[in-house]
Structures are given as C-alpha cells and as structure tokens.
Design a protein around this motif. Sequence first.
Motif, mmCIF file in Angstrom:
data_model
loop_
_atom_site.group_PDB
_atom_site.id
_atom_site.type_symbol
_atom_site.label_atom_id
_atom_site.label_comp_id
_atom_site.label_asym_id
_atom_site.label_seq_id
_atom_site.Cartn_x
_atom_site.Cartn_y
_atom_site.Cartn_z
ATOM 1 N N SER A 1 44.064 64.126 16.923
ATOM 2 C CA SER A 1 42.756 64.786 16.884
ATOM 3 C C SER A 1 42.045 64.486 15.573
ATOM 4 O O SER A 1 40.839 64.219 15.548
ATOM 5 N N GLU A 2 42.792 64.485 14.471
ATOM 6 C CA GLU A 2 42.207 64.142 13.177
ATOM 7 C C GLU A 2 41.858 62.658 13.129
ATOM 8 O O GLU A 2 40.804 62.266 12.611
ATOM 9 N N ALA A 3 42.701 61.817 13.684
ATOM 10 C CA ALA A 3 42.441 60.371 13.681
ATOM 11 C C ALA A 3 41.173 60.029 14.451
ATOM 12 O O ALA A 3 40.488 59.041 14.132
ATOM 13 N N ALA A 4 40.837 60.831 15.445
ATOM 14 C CA ALA A 4 39.637 60.569 16.247
ATOM 15 C C ALA A 4 38.359 60.691 15.429
ATOM 16 O O ALA A 4 37.293 60.236 15.871
ATOM 17 N N ASN A 5 38.445 61.280 14.227
ATOM 18 C CA ASN A 5 37.271 61.410 13.366
ATOM 19 C C ASN A 5 37.084 60.209 12.439
ATOM 20 O O ASN A 5 36.131 60.175 11.656
ATOM 21 N N HIS A 6 37.975 59.235 12.520
ATOM 22 C CA HIS A 6 37.928 58.078 11.636
ATOM 23 C C HIS A 6 37.537 56.822 12.419
ATOM 24 O O HIS A 6 37.700 56.764 13.634
ATOM 25 N N PRO A 7 37.041 55.784 11.719
ATOM 26 C CA PRO A 7 36.598 54.572 12.420
ATOM 27 C C PRO A 7 37.741 53.735 12.971
ATOM 28 O O PRO A 7 37.544 52.962 13.901
ATOM 29 N N PHE A 8 38.936 53.865 12.387
ATOM 30 C CA PHE A 8 40.063 53.085 12.892
ATOM 31 C C PHE A 8 41.371 53.800 12.599
ATOM 32 O O PHE A 8 41.443 54.709 11.769
ATOM 33 N N VAL A 9 42.402 53.370 13.305
ATOM 34 C CA VAL A 9 43.764 53.828 13.056
ATOM 35 C C VAL A 9 44.673 52.615 13.190
ATOM 36 O O VAL A 9 44.474 51.775 14.065
ATOM 37 N N THR A 10 45.641 52.475 12.294
ATOM 38 C CA THR A 10 46.586 51.370 12.381
ATOM 39 C C THR A 10 47.827 51.825 13.133
ATOM 40 O O THR A 10 48.256 52.977 13.007
ATOM 41 N N VAL A 11 48.411 50.892 13.916
ATOM 42 C CA VAL A 11 49.500 51.246 14.826
ATOM 43 C C VAL A 11 50.580 50.163 14.770
ATOM 44 O O VAL A 11 50.282 48.966 14.709
ATOM 45 N N ASP A 12 51.833 50.589 14.811
ATOM 46 C CA ASP A 12 52.947 49.644 14.940
ATOM 47 C C ASP A 12 54.085 50.346 15.671
ATOM 48 O O ASP A 12 54.106 51.585 15.777
ATOM 49 N N THR A 13 55.011 49.567 16.186
ATOM 50 C CA THR A 13 56.158 50.131 16.891
ATOM 51 C C THR A 13 57.439 49.451 16.422
ATOM 52 O O THR A 13 57.422 48.343 15.902
ATOM 53 N N GLU A 14 58.534 50.156 16.616
ATOM 54 C CA GLU A 14 59.868 49.574 16.481
ATOM 55 C C GLU A 14 60.561 49.805 17.817
ATOM 56 O O GLU A 14 60.494 50.905 18.376
ATOM 57 N N PHE A 15 61.200 48.757 18.326
ATOM 58 C CA PHE A 15 61.789 48.857 19.659
ATOM 59 C C PHE A 15 63.044 47.989 19.746
ATOM 60 O O PHE A 15 63.312 47.156 18.871
ATOM 61 N N LEU A 16 63.782 48.186 20.819
ATOM 62 C CA LEU A 16 64.952 47.362 21.118
ATOM 63 C C LEU A 16 64.773 46.736 22.489
ATOM 64 O O LEU A 16 64.248 47.378 23.408
#
Length: 385
Positions: free
Chosen positions: A15-30
């Motif tokens: 909800s807080e991120a929705a107020n910003h122009p961008f958000v960075t995302v990454d994942t760790e997986f197997l």
Amino acid sequence: MITITTTDALAEFCSEAANHPFVTVDTEFLRERTYFSKLCMLQLAMPGTDDSNAVLVDPLADGLSLEPLYELFRNTDVVKVFHAARQDLEIFWVDAGLFPKPLFDTQVAAMVCGFGEQVGYETLVRKIARQPLDKSSRFTDWSRRPLTDAQKRYALADVTHLRQIYEYLAAELDRSGRAHWVAEELQVLTDPATYDTRPEEAWHRIKTRSQSPRFLGIVRELAAFRESYAQDNNVPRNRVFKDDALVEIASTKPVTHADLSASRLLQREARRGAIADGIMAAVKRGMELPSDQLPREDKSRQRPQVNPALADLLRVLLKAKSDNSGVAAKLIASASDLDDIASGMRDLPALSGWRREVFGNDALRLCDGRVALAVKGQTVTLVDL
C-alpha cells in the motif's frame, strides 16, 4: 533487515509502495529438483538511499498470501523494476497468471545503453552504483530456514542497488530516445507464449540424426509423455528420462517391458511403474500413427543457399553499427540472422522494429547493391552506389 511473514504486513508495504513511482523486485528460487520454480524469497524496495525502504518477504511462511503483491503488480501507476526478469516473471505467471505492468528490465536497458551483451547485475552495481557486491551466498539453499544474516544481506542488495541502476538507465533512455527499443524487447517477456510449454511441441527440442517420419512420430509421443509427466509431478524432465535415452527408445522401439529393460541409457527408476508404462504406451502410439499424421521435416524452414561473401560483409556492417550505437551486437542480430539475411530471408526480427532503424535498413541496402562498405582509419562507413 525487515522480513515480512504475514499477509497483513505485505499489504501494508505494498500500500505504501503504491504511492511511489517505482518499486524494485527480485526473487530467490530453487529449480534443481522441480519442473516449476519454487519461490523461496522475495525482495522489494521503494525509492530511497538506504535499507529502510526495502524488505524481504518469506513466501514459505505459513498463511502468507502474495495477493497484495499481485495487486501492486496490477497498478499501472507504479513501474516494477527487475534485472534479468524472465525467470522471475515465469514464477508469477505460473502462480497467478499475471505479469507486472508496467515492467522495466535493467539487463535489457543496459544492453541498449551500451553496457554489452547479457550484462550481469554485479557489473551494473560496480559501474553505476560504484559499490562492491558480495555474491558469496549466490548458490545457497534458499528453501532452508532460518536464513543467515549473510543470505539476507545478499538478497536485500539485489533490490537496493537496483534503484540507482534503474534511475540511471531510465534517464539514459530518455536522453537517447531509445525507451521504445526497450519496450519492444519487453513485449516478448510479457507474452504468455514465452512461458507456455506444450507437451505436443516438446519433440522439437530433441536433437536427432534420423528424419524418418515414423522415428520422429515415436520421438514426438515420447517427448509429449515426458513433458506431461514432468509437469504433472513437478519434476525436471531429465529426471523422468534423458534425451539420449529417448532417442535410443525411439530407435529400438521396445514392444515389451523386458525389451525396455534392455535399454543401455534409461535410468533404473524409469524401467518400472508409471514411467515405464507411459514409455511403452508412447512407443505404441507412435508405431500406430497413420502415415498422414506423422511429423515430417519442415523443408519450408530450411535456409536457402547462403552467399558467404555477403554474410561476411553483413558481419562487418553489424560490428560498425554496434560500435556506433553502443548497442550489443547480439541484441541487434545473431550470426544465424546474418546468414538468413544473406540467403534472402526477410521476415526476421533483425529487419523490423528498432533493429531496422539501427541495422536493418542499411543491411537491406547492402544486400541490394545500393551501398558499399568503405574503411577510413578505424571507421567503417557506407558509400552510396
């Protein structure tokens, strides 16, 4: 370092991120032991200069739902920034049937901005953020709990430095007017067909020497069975049986389970039970296919004869265009593309979209004999004829 383990906490962050122009995302997986990637860790960061706006999300926590994240992914007012996003996007597509929009991939953008081919995140951190990056936790088991502090620091760094990298590359694209080039590339990443593995098409990946229609029919049935079994049981296809065993079985055409047991290449686990039954049924289907339903070599896809001299000239032209534009040569056209162009083929990505602007138009002029290549010092130029 904040680790989110509840849906409410994830919803609050998103909800807080929705107020910003961008958000960075990454994942760790197997994925070593499964067909589909197992999501083990998710990292998110809002704009900022420290770790205070970044969090780790534990998707293995009991009761945690990723729906608040998917709601953020649907919010077109917030750019979702990834690096080398393909495998990340496949996870979200398989899990929720959606792609983050709008999307920005810093690896694609970096190639367009002159950072070379398939540039790694560590390189961008060093060149743009001017920071070192500890990659010692790269190959750890992300499914084990608890995570170590070293793992958490490693995971968080994959989104905190990404903020500066994104802002730099986005500004470069605006300055150069190449943002639409990146948008073209990202269309492939957000096309469901990119992640759609259909069992009936799996045989195209199998390398065979024989082009016998009956042999190819058995290969097709075996590959379809293996792909379906791997998907249904969420195991890697090579854990079912390997390509070399598949080709061997298609050649020997076992009729009984005793025949199958004589295979030199088939793994022990595949000689009995459901896999063995599936193999025998696939061979039988392939043997009984009517002639008009057998796969045949697609001669329409065969490349006409290549003009080797023209192909060499196209390579010189591509090198010059890559140097002049600062765009990685392999992103513009592959060696196979150049041979295809030299053989007369024209329906190619290298001759459309932004690639046509950078390389394709002049490549066609060269093929038509309307221009020649000239060398002046260290520079290759085009001369109208």
